[in-house]
Design a protein around this motif. Sequence first.
Motif, PDB file in Angstrom:
ATOM      1  N   LYS A 198       0.815  -1.228   0.000  1.00  0.00           N
ATOM      2  CA  LYS A 198       0.000   0.000   0.000  1.00  0.00           C
ATOM      3  C   LYS A 198       0.844   1.271   0.000  1.00  0.00           C
ATOM      4  O   LYS A 198       0.366   2.341   0.377  1.00  0.00           O
ATOM      5  N   ALA A 199       2.105   1.177  -0.370  1.00  0.00           N
ATOM      6  CA  ALA A 199       2.953   2.372  -0.481  1.00  0.00           C
ATOM      7  C   ALA A 199       4.222   1.991  -1.228  1.00  0.00           C
ATOM      8  O   ALA A 199       4.628   0.829  -1.191  1.00  0.00           O
ATOM      9  N   LYS A 251       3.819   3.699   5.545  1.00  0.00           N
ATOM     10  CA  LYS A 251       2.973   4.144   4.425  1.00  0.00           C
ATOM     11  C   LYS A 251       2.880   5.659   4.369  1.00  0.00           C
ATOM     12  O   LYS A 251       2.993   6.282   3.318  1.00  0.00           O
ATOM     13  N   ARG A 303       4.748   7.867   1.491  1.00  0.00           N
ATOM     14  CA  ARG A 303       3.910   8.646   0.570  1.00  0.00           C
ATOM     15  C   ARG A 303       4.364  10.103   0.523  1.00  0.00           C
ATOM     16  O   ARG A 303       4.543  10.691  -0.540  1.00  0.00           O
ATOM     17  N   LYS A 331      -3.892   4.938   2.956  1.00  0.00           N
ATOM     18  CA  LYS A 331      -3.464   3.533   3.030  1.00  0.00           C
ATOM     19  C   LYS A 331      -4.336   2.664   2.126  1.00  0.00           C
ATOM     20  O   LYS A 331      -3.883   1.666   1.573  1.00  0.00           O
ATOM     21  N   PRO A 375      -3.289   3.538  -2.335  1.00  0.00           N
ATOM     22  CA  PRO A 375      -1.889   3.963  -2.389  1.00  0.00           C
ATOM     23  C   PRO A 375      -1.496   4.605  -3.718  1.00  0.00           C
ATOM     24  O   PRO A 375      -0.544   5.360  -3.775  1.00  0.00           O
TER      25      PRO A 375
END
Length: 1929
Positions: free
Chosen positions: A363-364, A551, A555, A870, A873
Amino acid sequence: MGNSYAGQLKTTRFEEVLHNSIEASLRSNNLVPRPIFSQLYLEAEQQLSSLEAGSRADNEEEEEEEEEEGSESSSPVSYQMKPPPEGCCTTDGFCQAGKDLRLVPSGFLLVGAKSPNLPDHLLVCAVDKRFLPDDNGRNALLGFSGNCVGCGKKGFCYFTEFSNHINLKLTTQPKKQKHLKYYLVRNAQGALTKGSVICWKGAEFRGRQSSSSTCSSTLFQLPESSGLSGSMSSEPLPAANPNTPAGTQQTGLDHIPSTAAFSSAVYNGKESPKQQLVKNNLSALTRPSVLGTLTNSGPPKKRHKGWSPESPSSTETWNFHYIQDGGSLSSLPHSALVGPASSPMVGSGEPVSVPDNLLKICKAKPVIFKGHGNFPYLCGNINDVIVSPLLYTCYRNSQSLSRAYEQYGASTIQPISEEMQLLLTVYYLVQLASDQVPLIEDLEQIFMRSWRESHLSEIRQYQQAIPQTFPQVPSQIAPVTSAQLPWLAGLAASSCNDSVHIIECSYSLAEGLSEMFKLLIEGKLIKTNYVVIICASRNRAIDSCIVITGKYQARILSEGMLTPSDYQKEVNYQLVTGKVETLGSFFSTLCPEGDIDLLLEKFYQENQGHISSSLSASVNKSTALNGTGAAVCTSYEIERHQIRPFQLAVAQKLLSHICSIADSSTQNLDLGSFEKIDFLICVPPSEVTYQQTLFHLWHSGILLELGLEKEHFTKQRVEQYVMKLDADAQIKFKVFLQNSMQNPHTLFVLIHDHAHWDLMSAMHSLYPQTDLSTGLVDRLLNCREVKEAPNIVTLHVTSFPYALQTQHTHISPYNEIHWPSSYSNGVDLYHENKKYFGLSEFIESTLSGHSIPLLRYDSSFEAMVMALGKRFPRLHSAVIRTFVLIQHYSAAMMAVCGLSQMKNYTSVETLEITQNLINSSRQCPSGHGLMVVLRIPCTPLAAVAYERLYNVRERLALEDNFEIILGNPNSGITIGKHFVEQLKVWQKIEDVDWRPQTYLELEGLPCILIFSGMDPQGESLPRSLRYCDLRLINSSSLVRTTLEQELGLAAYFVSSEVHTEKAVINDVLESDPEKLSSTDNEDEEIATEGIASSTSEKRSPMKRERSHSHDSASSSLSSKASSKTLRLSLESSPPFVTAGDTAKSPHLSNSTEENTNNHERQKQKVDKGAQTTVSKHLSPVTEQLDTKQNIKSAQVSITSSSSSPFSSSSSFSAPTHNSFILQTSQCSMTKASKQPPIVFLPKLVYDIITSTDSSGLPKSSSLLPYHSVMWASSFRPLMSKMMTCTEQSLYYRQWTVPKPTHMDYNNRNEGRMDTFHPRRLLLSGPPQIGKTGAYLQFLSILSRMLIRLTEVDVYDEEEININLKEESDQCYHQPGDTWPDLETFKKIPFNYTIHDPKYEDASLICSKLQTINSEDRSMSRRQEDMYTRRQTTRMRLSKYAAYNTYHHCEQCHQYMGFNPRYQLYESTLHAFAFSYSMLGEEIQLHFIIPKSKEHHFVFSQPGRQLESMRLPLVTDKNEDYIKSPTFTPTTGRHEHGLFNLYHAMDGASHLHVLVVKEYEMAIYKKYWPNHIMLVLPSIFNSAGVGAAHFLIKELSYHNLELERNRQEELGIKPQDIWPFIVISDDSCVMWNAVEVDCSGDRKSDYTWTERNVSLKQILQRIEATPNVTHYALIGMRKWSSKANSTEFKEPFSCCHVHDFIMLNVDLTQNVQYNQNRFTCDDVDFNLRVHSAGLLICRFNHFSVMKKQIAVGGQRSFHIKSKVSDTPVSISPAQYICAPDSKHTFLAAPAQLLLEKYLQYHSHRFFPLSLKNYSHPVLSVDCYLNLGPQIAVCYVSSRPHSLNISSSGLTFSGLLLYLCDSFVVASFLKKFHFLKGATLCVICQDRNSLRQTVVRLELEDEWQFRLRDEFQTANAKEDRPLFFLTGRHI
């Protein structure tokens, strides 16, 4: 750890902390122990104020080494390579045949060659080993033999040829010793790796680093083309490019060199950047003061010693960029400093495969920061990772810190070790909270502090050891070894709850990275934010990297790497491709009632008729009320243009800077040559800013004032003075330049407003990928025409000047004007009726003790954004934030309109904003409302937000309640017709087509302004602004300018009559009662995320440390009070509702204990708040009764709790409920204008803004100032809160350099001062403070000053005593006659009467028996005029004016002696003596003669003695020559005297002599170096003008005799020598001539015109007069505007002449000026000349204008007491006293006291003469002024003199002044006196007095008394004058 190693922490301290940390972690399960780093470095830092660095010692060896090692990067002369053959490969790392040479696991290798462009690679070469050295560095054959392993070509015999073939691209001559570095060997896997170093001879002394860790010591260098050429990429390659081949995914960011990469062109030192490290003084670290040296030419060449270590040109840059709380990797020098975009961040060793679906699983995108050592290749799914070199750069820079101290001792102070760097990094990461992002700036400061602490003793020792060498003191420091490092790092990380994970690998980083990817895929790093990979072995340097796996952090850091344009593209791409639709569908699932749009539609159908009538009632009410005459809001007023004291002060500062440029000796600005002002204002391409500037310009009236436009000009005319910097700007600018060239006498002011906008270099903006409008500022304002035009002054105006304050700036620090602060030492400097609220005031409001914080953040909004981040992403966080906020606003609008269930889907903050907006218009009878600014930088997102909010508003039938405006910088304002009509009514505008064009015109309009555009461009907002919602600003890319200009939108003026704090407190029910019962939103946070936060999760230290956080979700009371009890308490005490706003709860964390404590604290706080608020609002009577009850009910409401997040209350369901509205209707706009707006920020930005350093400086201030500049060095002092604007400017000038994309990048010179543009100024001041008004006012006063410079005040008075002129019909000359006829002129009788107005207060001179009415004389001057100054008029200087020292023009340079060809002050002093019998001694004068004027004099040949001043002949005729020498006596007017006669003489050759007193010689010589000076003897230092006239005349006669003798030897007759001199006052400014036209029918008819002419024309006309030598004195009229034709009827008069005379020294040989006189000496001399039978001629057609000069001249004589120095005013009556009395003596010449006494008090001596004009006082041989009420009759005692007929005239007094032997008793007995007439005899001493009385037999007719003897009030040594008075018997 026992051995000593410099660069580590002190042993005892380190071990103690380490021990404590281990013990704490062993004992604890859930309590978080304080990390080692916090203990070591978060404590109060020891002040190292004693650290000072000494002078730099020369280090030849170091420089020689660097010449060899670093010559590629900084050789001054670039090596010329042979151009490669056409069509061949030229890529770095490949040979020309296109074969790969890099160290990859294939191919046969022998030797590794180093390419300067690929620092991490070795290029494979096959070289004959005979040409390589043995282990001892010997036995290598000269020459070269090698093969290319790429294409297989063999037999290269020359290394030059070989280096060309393998594309080494060197900047110096190729040498095998320099570029063949390593043997290559195969490792266990069979891959080629770097082996031992080739031992070339002379390499032994090289340091350990060069062999052990190439990476850490190599400076990355750009290819030679990248300095300025187009190969420089303006943007890095996007990391997400799917086509990027394996191994090249890391963009060119790896190669961030320092400015040293460009240093070959810039600096003249040969030092390579690696060694030319920060050489700045250590004291810079410890002192907050600015150490900037303004001039700096970089390090000197090798042999030159003594370059100042303080100089800021050390070229190693410390890229002080932040992985900041906004992750501003974008503030990296992307485009400027990366190598070509094509060169990847290459790895080495075996490749690491990035797993597929990494982003999907994690997710990242993990961000990998390369650390120490070698970094492996990445291959596979490389789009899902991002690699950054930022940490590597930071490590490298801090390794270089100690270079500055190498000068102090034989052995160098060790830099901080790599192991220690990594360990400190781990400590730093451990103490970061889960919602914090690492900042590189923090890390840099940690390294510096650690290094300084560990070397404190050495630094101090070396500072004291400059005179003698100290013995080495063994260091007590234990190093961290490679073996200990992983263990210590693991130990530190063990206490952080898996936030930091350590991976130790034994072989290479590749295995660690592989393991990390494996753990990520397996989901074992869910709680881990940072993975530290360490590869440490005993026998080589460590390799390391840090992976950001959190995450949130990943980001922010990855988004921060995007440039603003990439950011826009990315967002646009996501919108266009429909990627955001998933977000929309997710929102739909959140709402239990189904899709929001369906709810809206349903609501619309149900309430279509009902809502519109009820909600619009308030809007329509206003018009109805107006009609019926009921109450209407009177608070509405648009502020008209008025200048505030601050603006005036700034305008005057600007003017004084302009004057100082003009006054400087550089001649860069000649203000005297300009007649008027013109200007052009350049603004950014924002339509609103453009219209706003036009609006200011229109209302300021400046165009009329400057005379640029006439009355009734149109708006279109105004537009030519303002230029938008867009595509059409070039045309308007071309016109401006043409105007400036065509009008050299107009000063053009080019005002660059909002000057920090678009500083892109024009060179970079020419690249195809950039927008054409960028770089316009550089192209236009920095063009050659502007720089060279002498009549263009450029004024940059900005709130954020930092980008214009670099090492290469065009603006001199002396030309900076900073907005003054309002307070100095607590004193209000400028009394203003408004208080400015800017950034510092907003920050101050967040501190404890203030009522309501003006800066807030929204925790529930941030929580939702984080949760969605999250979940999605791949979406950019700007998209997520915008969609969440639109959702919140939509839900809030629905909740306010009655859909109470929607309250759960918005935040308290958004609800407050929406509610106040919708209700604001109902609280005002006229419908005035609030403005809410919603800032959405990304234009496509702003359009989406507008569309969505517009639809929601329409569905809720609120379209008449408030407007939604989309503010796009490229377009104007569009608002609905209904609101336009409202604005027209409020502003009383009748124009049918009127539309608002600026935001200021939206005053009072309830609206949401969606403010888009990447940067604000100077738009001002109205006073009705209440909320500034900045939650969507780009928080990942923050630099100081970006941050401050966003916050500048909220800058505001508040009426200072209302105390601001109180105004904020009394904001009654701006937030509704429901807000009091809201929660802290923590429940929502958890629910939204779907993950219960663990109780031990840490929040930011910010929240732990601050007394209370201003999380505005918690700004409402988090007591969860039920609405019923609250309503109860509100009814009993309406004023209490403010407590909801005033009482701020501390931030509630999830820990249970904290919750309870906060609850208690909050309770107390509310009690206190309630008490203060109640007492403020209740009347005194009810106060005593109700206070307790109110507080009690308040407490009830607070302590009761409710479990629901929002208690649904009836007030929400029915929007028309009264409880919703204020009891007393008060206009919201009025309240809004009395308090600053509330600003909502992203949490990251809020933390940066509100956190401060140890000095109290906000963290934001120490950010990189601007995205296109970079720090010059990492070794710089911290900024301090105490720095003034000037000190901040000097700080940035020393410590920042522009990137190549910046327009100032190429503004570099070896001599630093030359880079400043002389006519460029910078005005900086806070945003919205009134800079536009200030610079418009500046234009106004500059124009007035220019006019004033071209004007002078000249005396303009009518001639006096006109009525006493003899009216005779006889005309002696015709009105048009050019010259007088001698014979005719002799018949004209002399007019004794004085007509010069300056002698209005002088005694009248009687010429014959005149019957003067006593009224005539006394009434000639009215009583009220007695004390007014003389009449003047302002005249424009003509081209023939005389000037003072302030005039500079090109023609005058040589004349004034300021021409560079002349050496200043090159003049010689000559003595000149002559005897004069009357003085009884020889007179010694001195001439100062400049070299350029020596041709006017004759010098004796052998001794160069001055013999005489050359005189021309009477018969000489030369058009360009003035025959008469001009003498100007002057005192006290070295600056203001009009001695520059160059223009007056029209360039003609003339001789001009200044006659000065001895004590003033030096100052006159300084100001007038090219003028001849005649210096009077010192005995005349206190003499008056009579002495100067006397000596000028005597000297001139003596010189005439000398010239006659000299020229007689040449055969010239004595009478042919020119006998005239000109004696001119020093205030004669212009000369006029009257032209008479007698062409009428009758002789008596004539017309006349007066015009200004040159002095040359007048003097040449007079000198050409027939028989001119027969005239003794020739003069001219005093100019008067009131002159009439009768004065010109007779062109020549025989009368008194003054001020400017031509004197015939030959004829007047026996007539002297009285050398004792101070006043009226010219009248006295005129009378003597006439009585001697000589002719005095006044040319009536010529007139002289005299300038009023307020200093010098007669004013320089001050009469004061001789006893005390205290200035006491002494009246003229005290100027005389009785002899031998104890009267106070005065320090003034006796003659001056006499003249002044007689002028004011002569009636005491001559009582009968007072106003008795028919019986004047007889004055023998002199004229003394006895005052205007006494007339005198002048007679001369000389034989054969001309005197008036005294028969029939009876005198009322007799004045005998210093009478000589010509006065005898018989002469006096001719005159008749009235009985009781008085006598006054004046002599030099008492003895002479008695002798005179006896000699003249005065006692026969006059009676004397003892008490009638007086003296001037002088001491004996000052030789007083004595008087004797008597009465006629």
